[in-house]
Design a protein around this motif. Structure first.
Motif, PDB file in Angstrom:
ATOM      1  N   LEU A  12       0.830  -1.197   0.000  1.00  0.00           N
ATOM      2  CA  LEU A  12       0.000   0.000   0.000  1.00  0.00           C
ATOM      3  C   LEU A  12       0.869   1.252   0.000  1.00  0.00           C
ATOM      4  O   LEU A  12       1.981   1.262   0.533  1.00  0.00           O
ATOM      5  N   LYS A  13       0.318   2.307  -0.578  1.00  0.00           N
ATOM      6  CA  LYS A  13       0.976   3.606  -0.525  1.00  0.00           C
ATOM      7  C   LYS A  13       0.851   4.172   0.889  1.00  0.00           C
ATOM      8  O   LYS A  13       0.018   3.729   1.679  1.00  0.00           O
ATOM      9  N   PRO A  14       1.680   5.180   1.230  1.00  0.00           N
ATOM     10  CA  PRO A  14       1.548   5.800   2.560  1.00  0.00           C
ATOM     11  C   PRO A  14       0.120   6.285   2.802  1.00  0.00           C
ATOM     12  O   PRO A  14      -0.532   6.826   1.913  1.00  0.00           O
ATOM     13  N   LEU A  15      -0.379   6.087   4.013  1.00  0.00           N
ATOM     14  CA  LEU A  15      -1.769   6.389   4.347  1.00  0.00           C
ATOM     15  C   LEU A  15      -1.887   7.707   5.095  1.00  0.00           C
ATOM     16  O   LEU A  15      -1.038   8.035   5.933  1.00  0.00           O
ATOM     17  N   THR A  41     -12.332  -1.017  -0.124  1.00  0.00           N
ATOM     18  CA  THR A  41     -12.232  -2.471   0.050  1.00  0.00           C
ATOM     19  C   THR A  41     -10.834  -2.874   0.494  1.00  0.00           C
ATOM     20  O   THR A  41     -10.658  -3.734   1.360  1.00  0.00           O
ATOM     21  N   THR A  42      -9.831  -2.232  -0.081  1.00  0.00           N
ATOM     22  CA  THR A  42      -8.454  -2.520   0.319  1.00  0.00           C
ATOM     23  C   THR A  42      -8.224  -2.167   1.777  1.00  0.00           C
ATOM     24  O   THR A  42      -7.572  -2.911   2.526  1.00  0.00           O
ATOM     25  N   LEU A  43      -8.784  -1.035   2.222  1.00  0.00           N
ATOM     26  CA  LEU A  43      -8.646  -0.635   3.620  1.00  0.00           C
ATOM     27  C   LEU A  43      -9.337  -1.624   4.552  1.00  0.00           C
ATOM     28  O   LEU A  43      -8.833  -1.936   5.635  1.00  0.00           O
ATOM     29  N   ARG A  49     -14.402 -11.110   0.733  1.00  0.00           N
ATOM     30  CA  ARG A  49     -13.775 -12.435   0.755  1.00  0.00           C
ATOM     31  C   ARG A  49     -12.865 -12.622  -0.457  1.00  0.00           C
ATOM     32  O   ARG A  49     -11.744 -13.128  -0.336  1.00  0.00           O
ATOM     33  N   GLU A  50     -13.355 -12.209  -1.626  1.00  0.00           N
ATOM     34  CA  GLU A  50     -12.558 -12.350  -2.843  1.00  0.00           C
ATOM     35  C   GLU A  50     -11.297 -11.503  -2.775  1.00  0.00           C
ATOM     36  O   GLU A  50     -10.233 -11.928  -3.232  1.00  0.00           O
ATOM     37  N   GLU A  51     -11.399 -10.318  -2.179  1.00  0.00           N
ATOM     38  CA  GLU A  51     -10.219  -9.459  -2.055  1.00  0.00           C
ATOM     39  C   GLU A  51      -9.218 -10.051  -1.067  1.00  0.00           C
ATOM     40  O   GLU A  51      -8.002  -9.978  -1.282  1.00  0.00           O
ATOM     41  N   ILE A  52      -9.699 -10.656   0.015  1.00  0.00           N
ATOM     42  CA  ILE A  52      -8.800 -11.335   0.954  1.00  0.00           C
ATOM     43  C   ILE A  52      -8.082 -12.482   0.256  1.00  0.00           C
ATOM     44  O   ILE A  52      -6.861 -12.669   0.405  1.00  0.00           O
TER      45      ILE A  52
END
Length: 674
Positions: free
Chosen positions: A25-28, A53-55, A84-87
């Motif tokens: 991930l890029k800096p948050l 979703t990424t978060l 679930r699919e993203e995990i």
């Protein structure tokens, strides 16, 4: 009950650095870091393209890494299985990812959760069989409960009352009076009510229920056994609800009853975007509104688009985006001039030049690599089939009036195709578009289970949350069936074999046999054989002049030696997608879409303060959703008369240009006018 905060250690900056490295991930920024750290009940309002979703996956990974209980878990609910699919995609190969996908944690749809933990246990305890939770099978069971004459009589009556037997919903577990008298068109003592109640009640007694019936069943359990809520809170002390803006009143009331947000021992995190509540039930959350301002986190900057699109879209946010308005953070490529977001003004009686003018603009200004990796779309609020009348002074009314070959298609995630070959075509398409074969495998499995149910099995099959795994397990004791199933997957997804009529004819007998081996039904059943019939795709995936033909509902525009395929569709279907460029088409529902929004386009109004009815609110939200799809280019296609009379039109054009729009007038004899 041990509070949630005692089950997981506080998230530190070092933990966030770990998950950022793990997920690349890029800096948050501070708002995103606050979301990852929070361990109390919160609402998170996240704008389109914010990486929501990424978060969510990152937060789940942080919680699972430090989770202390082996019997209490995280519960993640949404309307789809995207989380679930993203995990699986981002963390499937890691230890923390595997922990998230296993007991004690639970990740599923809202329907899946209610069915598993509430509806099914109550039916079992009440001695009511559960044959199928499926709309189509339940509708068939209702029709079977009536004679043909009774069905026609009832159906004719319901159609005159602007409803149907299929639209009736279970409102009570008293199967002798299962319908809501407030919504049914006539009283309880009438023949029509008795026929409808008999059909719905008979299907329910046999164990057939529609998807939304499970909420009525679940409510019955909670009303009889209030302690069940406390049991579920003990089992799941942390609940994350995604796409909260699309949660219906019925869903929200049930979940709020189970997971009370004033219970300090549990953590309820609701994530969504109130400005994207474009589905009919999206504003029906009741008293428990979203977001809860005193306890909310706002993520208002998008990585999808730059500031030019953000500034155009921000005024269409029904709920003002605080504290600074919608922000676009996509880094612009080095270029001689900014991309011109364009309003195409076309003659009222001729919209034929709109798509070609848009295609030319896309090829001129959007980088080729962006076009190749992301859809170029044209969207309308109305896309149903309406026969075009050349004399109609209100045309174009729908998306198809901009391009005649357009065919209204239901949403691919909810529509059940009428033939198995359409399941397989969709499976191939999803596998090509995704990074894994998972979506394709699930679509093949869904088609095969429906085939098995059409073969009159002893007990109808129910698709589980992971259909491929379900079928693989079912066929493990049937070597021949397992060979057929795996060979089918290999030819469709691994070898990407083209399906022509000859190939399909040779496959059908094996697929028919496979359905029997899966469900235990009978071969050559009439409904099943109709489901197995061959028919050509609307646009064949064949090559012409070394080039693939455009996909279904894609208009191809050629410019010099290049071309672009423009995907046509509805705003509702495009929700959640990212496009390279988006064109919003002027369609008609009581009034023309962009004409109704002219006060916002011209700068007279901002946000939802002047939406005095549901129609205006819905249009504003649909516009916001459509305007936040593109990464690079945003365009509008508007009828000349939607701008107003000559004096008003000139005023509106000047205001549009002042707000950053480029205006092109389309004539009948060229693509781009002056």
């Amino acid at each position: 009950m041990i509070p949630f905060t005692d089950l997981v250690a506080p998230v530190t900056d070092e933990d966030i650095d770990w998950v950022c490295e793990l997920m690349q991930l890029k800096p948050l920024d501070e708002a995103r870091r606050e979301f990852l750290k929070v361990r109390e009940t919160r609402d998170v309002s996240a704008c389109p393209g914010s990486g929501k979703t990424t978060l969510i996956v990152a937060k789940l990974a942080l919680l699972a890494r430090r989770w202390k209980s082996s019997t209490r878990g995280l519960c993640v609910l949404s309307h789809t299985n995207v989380a679930r699919e993203e995990i699986q995609r981002r963390l499937g190969g890691t230890a923390v990812g595997q922990r998230l996908l296993q007991y004690p944690h639970y990740i599923d749809t809202i329907h899946g959760f209610v069915s598993r933990f509430l509806a099914k246990p109550w039916l079992h305890s009440a001695g009511i069989p559960l044959t199928a939770i499926d709309d189509d099978l339940t509708h068939s069971a209702r029709r079977r409960a009536l004679t043909l004459k009774e069905y026609r009589t009832l159906n004719n009556y319901l159609e005159r009352s602007f409803t149907s037997l299929e639209r009736l919903t279970l409102s009570s577990m008293d199967f002798s009076a299962p319908l809501d008298l407030e919504t049914f068109p006539c009283g309880k003592d009438t023949r029509m009510y008795r026929l409808a109640a008999s059909a719905v009640g008979s299907a329910a007694r046999e164990g057939y229920f529609c998807y939304d019936d499970i909420f009525v069943i679940a409510q019955e359990l909670l009303s009889r056994q209030p302690s069940v809520a406390a049991t579920l809170q003990e089992r799941f002390p942390c609940i994350l609800l995604d796409e909260m803006q699309d949660t219906s009143r019925q869903q929200n009331q049930l979940l709020s009853q189970i997971f009370r947000r004033d219970n300090e021992s549990i953590c309820v995190v609701r994530v969504g975007d109130p400005n994207q509540a474009i589905f009919e039930h999206g504003d029906e959350a009741g008293d428990d509104s979203f977001p809860d301002s005193p306890r909310s986190i706002a993520i208002a900057d998008s990585f999808r688009f730059d500031g030019s699109i953000a500034s155009l879209a921000c005024r269409f946010a029904y709920t003002p985006i605080l504290p600074t308005g919608l922000q676009g953070k996509r880094a612009s490529e080095a270029q001689a001039a900014p991309i011109p977001h364009t309003v195409f003004v076309f003659p009222d009686d001729d919209a034929t030049g709109v798509l070609s003018a848009y295609g030319e603009l896309v090829l001129q200004h959007v980088p080729s690599d962006v076009i190749a990796s992301c859809a170029v779309s044209a969207l309308g609020a109305v896309h149903k089939t309406i026969e075009r009348d050349p004399q109609d002074k209100l045309s174009p009314r729908t998306v198809g009036h901009y391009w005649e070959p357009y065919v209204t298609a239901k949403h691919p995630t909810t529509h059940r195709p009428e033939s198995l070959i359409d399941y397989f075509r969709t499976a191939k398409q999803r596998a090509r578009l995704g990074n894994t074969m998972h979506a394709g495998l699930e679509r093949i499995g869904a088609g095969l289970i429906h085939l098995a149910n059409l073969q009159s099995p002893p007990v109808p099959l129910r698709a589980e949350s992971r259909i491929h795994r379900q079928l693989d397990g079912m066929l493990s004791l049937t070597p021949r069936g397992l060979r057929i199933y795996r060979k089918l997957i290999d030819r469709l997804l691994c070898q990407d074999e083209q399906i022509d009529q000859a190939a399909w004819t040779s496959w059908v007998r094996f697929i028919d046999e496979l359905g029997v081996l899966i469900g235990g039904g009978q071969r050559d059943q009439p409904d099943a054989m109709r489901f197995l019939e061959w028919h050509a795709a609307p646009v064949e995936d064949t090559e012409s002049a070394g080039q693939l033909a455009p996909a279904f509902n894609h208009y191809r525009y050629h410019y010099q030696e290049r071309h672009v395929d423009i995907k046509l569709g509805s705003i509702h279907v495009a929700k959640g997608e990212t496009h390279a460029a988006t064109l919003i088409l002027d369609t008609y529902n009581r009034t023309h879409f962009l004409k109704a929004l002219m006060p916002w386009l011209s700068g007279k109004y901002v946000n939802g303060g002047h939406c005095d009815n549901d129609g205006k609110r819905r249009r504003l939200m649909e516009m916001y959703v459509a305007m936040t799809r593109p990464s690079h280019l945003l365009c509008l296609a508007i009828r000349k008369s939607s701008l107003g009379n000559e004096r008003k039109a000139q005023q509106h054009l000047e205001q549009l240009q002042a707000h950053g729009w480029t205006v092109h007038h389309l004539n009948r004899d060229d693509s781009l006018g002056s």
